[in-house]
Design an enzyme around this catalytic site. Sequence first.
Site, PDB file in Angstrom:
ATOM      1  N   HIS A 176     -19.052 -10.564  -2.319  1.00 46.83           N
ATOM      2  CA  HIS A 176     -20.217 -10.336  -1.475  1.00 46.83           C
ATOM      3  C   HIS A 176     -20.031  -9.050  -0.670  1.00 46.83           C
ATOM      4  CE1 HIS A 176     -17.415 -12.366   1.327  1.00 46.83           C
ATOM      5  NE2 HIS A 176     -17.947 -11.523   2.217  1.00 46.83           N
ATOM      6  N   HIS A 191     -18.718  -2.914   1.449  1.00 49.15           N
ATOM      7  CA  HIS A 191     -17.813  -2.999   0.306  1.00 49.15           C
ATOM      8  C   HIS A 191     -17.766  -4.413  -0.241  1.00 49.15           C
ATOM      9  CE1 HIS A 191     -15.368  -4.275   3.743  1.00 49.15           C
ATOM     10  NE2 HIS A 191     -14.680  -4.993   2.870  1.00 49.15           N
TER      11      HIS A 191
END
Length: 280
Positions: A135, A223
Amino acid sequence: MLPAGSACGQGPMSAAPLVGYSSSGSEEDEAEAPAAGRSKPVSGVRRCGQNPLLTQRFPVPDSVLSMFSTTEERPEDDRTKHGGRIRTFPHERGNWATHIYIPYEVKEEFLDLLDMLLHRAQAFEPRLVGMEEFHLSLSQSVVLRHHWIVPFVQVLKEHMASFQRFFFTANQVKIYTNQEKTRTFIGLEVSSGHGQFLDLVSAVDRVMEEFDLTTFYQDPSFHVSLAWCVGDARLQLEGQCLRELQEIVDKFEDSEMLLRGLAEQVRCKSGNKFFSVPLK
């Protein structure tokens, strides 16, 4: 629930009030207080017609005393159950760790790339383990009281109503740590779509402010975390290791398309509850 009920912080309730408790306080007061114009009866002498059970006090069983303890036991933080991770805030009953993020759906080829990256990185830091879910975070982990979860999610949905889905690419290998430096991560940083993520975070921050919660980091690096280990392992992973990992990503077949993701929903995880907010 992991981003967790609250011990009240008081000690056990004193047993003294229970020992001195009478089912009828007025009866005991009358037995103890001297009547006007006459002296108090001598201790141990029972007045005529008085029921001896009214003046005799029996010990309260321990099983009854323990029923009235106000001390709440905190759940034991057994690190072996979650890979040795250290909680960033204590687990307390009634508090739910809450986190908002964009899920990152991966293909089988992505897992092949992950295996290659993890195998190489473990040569520098053997404790690394691969992530099982992927995620991109839009919030820090915050604590919500249970009764605020539903209104919190409702406000989040209202703030997300105008956002459209978008594509992004995450292909820059970077090393991260959490704020407490108790965990280290290898991640793929977003190289396209950064502006859209900033807009989402701005809206999520407004939700946090409404509930007096911590907002996201300044100048965030969006990220996808790939692997992690306990402790600060930047010294082992930055430099030569980081360069070799980036080479693997750059040379991996069809990596440009493989590392392209679609942000089509925002998810909120609160304890063991999951809420999905679709983007238009």
